[in-house]
Enzyme design. Structure first.
Site, mmCIF file in Angstrom:
data_model
loop_
_atom_site.group_PDB
_atom_site.id
_atom_site.type_symbol
_atom_site.label_atom_id
_atom_site.label_comp_id
_atom_site.label_asym_id
_atom_site.label_seq_id
_atom_site.Cartn_x
_atom_site.Cartn_y
_atom_site.Cartn_z
ATOM 1 N N ARG A 1 0.853 -1.195 0.000
ATOM 2 C CA ARG A 1 0.000 0.000 0.000
ATOM 3 C C ARG A 1 0.888 1.244 0.000
ATOM 4 N NH1 ARG A 1 -2.071 0.159 6.336
ATOM 5 N NH2 ARG A 1 0.015 0.179 7.208
ATOM 6 N N ASN B 1 -4.410 8.408 4.451
ATOM 7 C CA ASN B 1 -4.228 7.671 5.699
ATOM 8 C C ASN B 1 -2.760 7.667 6.077
ATOM 9 O OD1 ASN B 1 -5.434 5.906 7.799
ATOM 10 N ND2 ASN B 1 -3.888 4.478 7.045
ATOM 11 N N GLU B 2 -2.478 8.053 7.302
ATOM 12 C CA GLU B 2 -1.091 8.073 7.773
ATOM 13 C C GLU B 2 -0.153 8.547 6.668
ATOM 14 O OE1 GLU B 2 -0.018 4.338 9.568
ATOM 15 O OE2 GLU B 2 -0.941 4.888 11.466
ATOM 16 N N GLU C 1 -6.313 5.611 15.839
ATOM 17 C CA GLU C 1 -6.016 4.176 15.857
ATOM 18 C C GLU C 1 -5.163 3.841 17.059
ATOM 19 O OE1 GLU C 1 -3.864 2.663 12.484
ATOM 20 O OE2 GLU C 1 -5.025 3.827 11.066
ATOM 21 N N TRP D 1 3.105 -6.368 12.982
ATOM 22 C CA TRP D 1 4.280 -5.879 12.254
ATOM 23 C C TRP D 1 5.533 -5.745 13.120
ATOM 24 C CZ3 TRP D 1 5.039 -1.396 14.891
ATOM 25 C CH2 TRP D 1 3.914 -0.742 15.399
ATOM 26 N N GLU E 1 -2.890 -8.191 7.450
ATOM 27 C CA GLU E 1 -3.224 -7.806 8.830
ATOM 28 C C GLU E 1 -4.171 -8.797 9.497
ATOM 29 O OE1 GLU E 1 -4.235 -3.690 8.077
ATOM 30 O OE2 GLU E 1 -2.219 -3.108 8.681
ATOM 31 N N LYS E 2 -4.205 -10.035 8.987
ATOM 32 C CA LYS E 2 -5.160 -10.989 9.570
ATOM 33 C C LYS E 2 -4.792 -11.379 10.997
ATOM 34 C CE LYS E 2 -3.231 -14.959 7.028
ATOM 35 N NZ LYS E 2 -2.262 -14.174 6.252
ATOM 36 N N HIS F 1 -3.581 -9.153 13.124
ATOM 37 C CA HIS F 1 -3.631 -7.920 13.922
ATOM 38 C C HIS F 1 -4.942 -7.927 14.692
ATOM 39 C CE1 HIS F 1 -3.734 -3.666 14.935
ATOM 40 N NE2 HIS F 1 -2.578 -3.455 14.347
HETATM 41 C C1 GAL Z 1 -1.526 1.798 10.698
HETATM 42 C C2 GAL Z 1 -2.480 1.916 9.532
HETATM 43 C C3 GAL Z 1 -3.619 0.936 9.608
HETATM 44 C C4 GAL Z 1 -3.123 -0.416 10.027
HETATM 45 C C5 GAL Z 1 -2.418 -0.295 11.350
HETATM 46 C C6 GAL Z 1 -1.927 -1.618 11.886
HETATM 47 O O1 GAL Z 1 -0.251 2.146 10.279
HETATM 48 O O2 GAL Z 1 -2.997 3.221 9.415
HETATM 49 O O3 GAL Z 1 -4.237 0.870 8.345
HETATM 50 O O4 GAL Z 1 -2.263 -0.897 9.047
HETATM 51 O O5 GAL Z 1 -1.308 0.540 11.206
HETATM 52 O O6 GAL Z 1 -1.227 -1.474 13.096
#
Ligand code: GAL
Length: 680
Positions: free
Chosen positions: A122, A160-161, A318, A326, A366-367, A369
């Protein structure tokens, strides 16, 4: 602003405004339609009142260049509205779809080594690509036009970010835009050559076209070129933010615009104090990096976000309910962590508590997460905790809209100093700007003393003591501001490698710490960095590492608070303080770490009369933060440890927590309490 977002559209669930926002990123396109109704029902059960939608939906909304599909988004917007849930609607520009990158690979970012960052993940776009900009803005216009007036829409979420993966792009587009940015900054090539010190290593430019981003070079690229490229890269993303915002304001002038910052850990590419002026309210994302100072770091980041927001409430866009996906090892949160972490953000000014994400993905990177609804489903400990937090946030409604009460101590956090102090070709590569600031913050927490993270844009005069760790870049006007602060009765504390350069990264000559030398009443002729693992003892029983200085006291009256006991500077001053004007200016020439700073601080704070506010037996074990509105003060008490802590002698209505018959509030392990106290 944030606490009234939901009432803007009429408060469909009838709750009184203002109130705290509770919610998550919501990615319904990953699920069949049948799940959406259950989602809305569970959101209501959990007390969720807002979700962020369409963040990564570009490919679904625009499956081909001239094909648009909004039906699914209309459907979920309507469903959410019917459920009384507001939408922070993304402009959906974060992740360009495959048809766009296939047709226009020239939008892909390029690293300093010349490698292309290919699609497949992304945020694979160049902030300076005119082609990307055109396509992104077309999408923004479609989104704004489609949802202008939709009753669920309460805010816009730009991209986003911004800069999470693409802040430093070294492509030809970046090179062109960098030259334009430099022309704007310097006007003439002579001015640029002077600022960059290009007399060095035969770097003089005779044409703007010769200038490049600091791509992989044979040795250290020009330091001012590097610093300007950092400034430019932040500005290039800010420019993208402004371009999207202009369309949103044109089409939906009444809808506030935000974008989620990443004030956390080592994310340093974006100059957020500068960006904050561009949006209607500050939003932040934060993830815990497990380690010995992890919750101090959470508090530090939340506090800094508050500073960036000028002490006004901000939006936690968030954080995680439990593990992320990650880190090298992704730890689940322990019991109590979820609620404590969320409330620690509220303590430092968050009026919204949102998670990534609502429902844990079944597929994709991200499954694993965590989310509010885990793979196990709503019949889970995690979902019950999430629902409990929803109820707690409701009980905290009175806090919504309140601002931070200035703390006696300010810690100055400066992006230019962060960027410049950690550049290459310096006395040491081991310096960590953020860690030094965090250590001072941790030490203040250990002493139970409230501190505000502040930026150079804030009002520094609100604090009795100002701590400026590694304030490396000191332009002439900042030196004047700090001198005035001290003359008017403020107490300044600064450290090694401070006051060294001006805004062009040119050394202030005549001896260190350059711009602050006279104010501090000392002079240093040579730096003495220490190799990794080496340390020196001070005569006050603290230990220094990383750095030492050969400090000579030059101004009469300057006290030596500690001397080196070992090392090449044994017997010489290590910590000094010069009484100046109605205040004082202190210098700490080595890295003392949390323990050393904790032991030194009481002596540094004594002239200002600053001490802990809680009863002695709770100080350091409990973090305090205070918010305030016209009528009340809200005192947040957060247990920093694993043992229960009784806190005695406090008065006020208990909004969160339980007090016994004698008024003793006992905070369980990781427990939080909130008291409302009337303002006299
Ligand atoms: C952020 C992001 C989210 C998601 C999240 C996971 O960096 O904006 O979309 O990826 O991390 O921790």
């Amino acid at each position: 602003m944030i606490s009234t977002l939901l009432s803007r559209r009429g408060g469909a669930d009838g709750a009184p405004a203002p109130r705290l926002v509770y919610g998550a990123d919501y990615n319904p396109e990953q699920w069949p339609r049948s799940v959406w109704e259950e989602d809305v029902r569970l959101m209501r059960e959990a007390g969720v009142n807002l979700v962020s939608l369409a963040i990564f939906s570009w490919a679904r909304i625009q499956p081909a260049e001239d094909v648009w599909d909004f039906t699914w988004l209309d459907d979920i917007m309507d469903l959410l509205h019917a459920g009384g849930i507001g939408v922070d609607l993304a402009t959906a520009t974060a992740s360009p779809p495959p048809w766009l990158t296939a047709a226009h690979p020239e939008i892909l970012p390029v690293t300093a080594r010349g490698e292309t960052l290919w699609p497949g993940a992304r945020q694979h776009w160049r902030p300076t690509s005119p082609v990307f900009r055109e396509h992104a803005l077309r999408l923004v216009r479609q989104m704004a036009t489609r949802y202008a007036g939709h009753p669920a829409l309460v805010a816009w979420h730009v991209n986003n970010e911004l800069g999470c993966h693409n802040v430093h792009d070294y492509s030809d587009d970046a090179a062109r835009a960098f030259r334009d940015w430099l022309r704007n900054r310097y006007s003439t090539l002579d001015a640029l050559n002077d600022a960059w010190g290009t007399a060095f290593w035969s770097q003089r430019y005779s044409d703007w076209e010769q200038i490049l981003p600091p791509r992989l070079a044979a040795s250290h690229p020009n330091p001012t070129q590097q610093l300007d490229f950092k400034r430019f890269s932040s500005d290039a993303l800010k420019d993208h933010l402004r371009a999207e915002r202009a369309i949103l304001r044109e089409i939906t002038p009444g809808v506030p615009v935000t974008t989620n910052f990443m004030v956390m850990g080592g994310t340093k590419g974006m100059n957020y104090p500068d960006w904050a002026e561009e949006i209607d309210f500050v939003s932040n994302d934060h993830y815990v990096h497990p380690g010995p100072q992890d919750r101090d770091e959470l508090s530090f980041s939340a506090n800094l976000t508050s500073g960036i927001s000028g002490g006004r409430p901000w939006f936690l866009m968030e954080h995680s309910t439990s593990a992320v996906n990650w880190q090298p090892v992704n730890l689940a949160k322990r019991p109590g962590d979820l609620v404590r972490d969320a409330l620690l953000h509220v303590a430092h000014g968050a009026d919204a508590v949102c998670f990534f994400q609502w429902r844990q993905s079944a597929a994709g990177a991200e499954k694993y997460h965590s989310a509010m609804v885990p793979h196990a489903g709503p019949d889970s400990e995690l979902f019950r905790t999430v629902t409990g937090l929803g109820a707690t946030l409701k009980a905290l409604s009175p806090v919504a809209g309140s601002e931070r009460e200035p703390a006696p101590v300010g810690i100055l956090y400066d992006w230019d100093s962060w960027w410049a102090s950690e550049q290459d070709s310096h006395p040491t590569t081991l310096l960590d700007y953020r860690q030094e600031a965090l250590d001072w913050y941790s030490a203040l927490l250990a002493l139970g003393i409230r501190a505000d993270l502040v930026t150079t844009r804030g009002d520094l005069h609100r604090h009795q003591v100002l701590i400026a760790p590694v304030l490396h870049v000191v332009p002439a006007d900042l030196a004047k501001t700090l001198t005035r602060f001290v003359e008017q009765g403020g107490h300044l504390v600064t450290t090694y490698f401070s006051g060294i350069v001006d805004e062009n990264d040119h050394v202030w000559l005549g001896g260190y710490p350059g711009a602050l030398r006279d104010l501090l009443g000392i002079r240093i002729e040579e730096f003495g960095p220490l190799p990794a693992g080496e340390s020196v003892e001070l005569d006050d029983a603290t230990t220094g590492s990383l750095w030492t200085d050969r400090v000579a006291v030059t101004a009469p009256g300057t006290e030596v608070l500690a001397r080196y006991r070992t090392g090449v500077h044994a017997g010489r001053p290590a910590v000094t303080r010069r009484p100046a004007g109605r205040g004082s200016a202190a210098y700490v020439s080595t890295r003392l770490g949390v323990e050393g700073v904790t032991s030194l601080l009481p002596r540094l704070l004594a002239p200002a009369g600053v001490a802990g506010e809680l009863p002695e037996d709770a100080r350091g074990r409990v973090e305090t933060a205070v918010r305030r509105d016209a009528a009340h003060r809200y005192l947040f008490l957060v247990n920093r440890g694993e043992q229960a802590v009784p806190v005695r002698g406090l008065s006020g209505d208990v909004l969160v927590g339980v007090a016994d018959a004698d008024g003793v509030l006992t905070l369980g392990p990781r427990g939080v309490a909130v008291l409302r106290q009337p303002l006299a």
